[in-house]
Design an enzyme around this catalytic site. Structure first.
Site, PDB file in Angstrom:
ATOM      1  CG  ASP A  73      -7.581  -3.329   0.646  1.00 18.15           C
ATOM      2  OD1 ASP A  73      -7.278  -3.680   1.723  1.00 18.15           O
ATOM      3  OD2 ASP A  73      -6.710  -2.608   0.108  1.00 18.15           O
TER       4      ASP A  73
ATOM      5  CG  ASP B 169      -1.796  -0.985   1.324  1.00 19.13           C
ATOM      6  OD1 ASP B 169      -2.611  -1.234   0.003  1.00 19.13           O
ATOM      7  OD2 ASP B 169      -2.270  -1.766   2.000  1.00 19.13           O
TER       8      ASP B 169
END
Length: 229
Positions: A182, A34
């Site tokens: 997610d 990320d």
């Protein structure tokens, strides 16, 4: 086939390479990295250097989730960071938020031209219609089931219907596109998203924690949806 993609956002940064290798050994299908810029989301994380280090640490697929404004300015930097010693990117995907760019079509085309798979991500409040015109360019579509920016948030159940509708849209067009989910993925929510049509489960705090080993946590996640996959 449904795979687990542990998010290294929740890993121990002092043991990042070790945690990545533990996830690989435990049968993770990929790792998600990320990238946050403190502007698109209220957090600041990694850059291309960490991506390159992880690429050298593991052989499994890396999915780089860009939560940054104007991502098109950095696509080549991250694609280059994903290349191995031979110059090949291998099994990798760079995921761009539809909300972060005015030119999502161009961004996906650019990624394909750079030799990596192209992914597009939608925040909880963004409708599927926002990516309807680029479905054929995306190798992966990622649905956020939390608001992006930090780990450990509760799962937003209203997104299950979005996942179902996306599965229907892709099937109607005959597209074999991965659906990643997610946010808030654990042994309770994993079977729900698999039942809705997800094929990649991005899991952070349910994989990297002090309650059990990375291997045990991945095994528990897989067992939770085994009958639905």
């Amino acid at each position: 086939m449904v795979t687990i993609a542990p998010s290294v956002l929740s890993a121990d940064y002092l043991r990042l390479g070790e945690h990545a290798r533990e996830a690989e050994a435990a049968g993770a299908g990929s790792l998600q990295v990320d990238i946050m810029d403190g502007r698109f989301v209220p957090n600041l994380t990694f850059g291309p250097g960490i991506v390159a280090a992880l690429r050298s640490a593991v052989k499994i697929r890396l999915d780089v989730h860009l939560m940054i404004v104007e991502p098109e300015k950095f696509l080549k930097d991250f694609a280059d960071a994903l290349r191995d010693a031979s110059g090949q990117a291998g099994a990798t995907c760079i995921i761009v938020h539809q909300e972060a760019t005015d030119h999502i079509h161009m961004a996906l085309q650019t990624l394909r031209g750079l030799g990596v798979e192209a992914g597009v991500c939608l925040n909880p409040g963004t409708p599927l219609s926002a990516i309807e015109e680029v479905l054929d360019l995306a190798d992966m579509i990622q649905i956020m089931t939390v608001n992006p920016g930090w780990g450990g948030q509760p799962f937003i159940r209203s997104q299950l219907d979005k996942i179902r509708r996306l599965r229907w849209m892709l099937d109607e067009r005959g597209l074999n596109t991965a659906i990643a989910v997610d946010g808030g993925i654990d042994t309770t929510t994993a079977p729900l998203v698999v039942d809705a049509g997800a094929t990649v489960l991005v899991a952070g705090s349910s994989v990297f924690n002090n309650k059990a080993s990375v291997a045990d946590n991945i095994t528990a996640l897989k067992a939770s949806f085994a009958q639905k996959a």
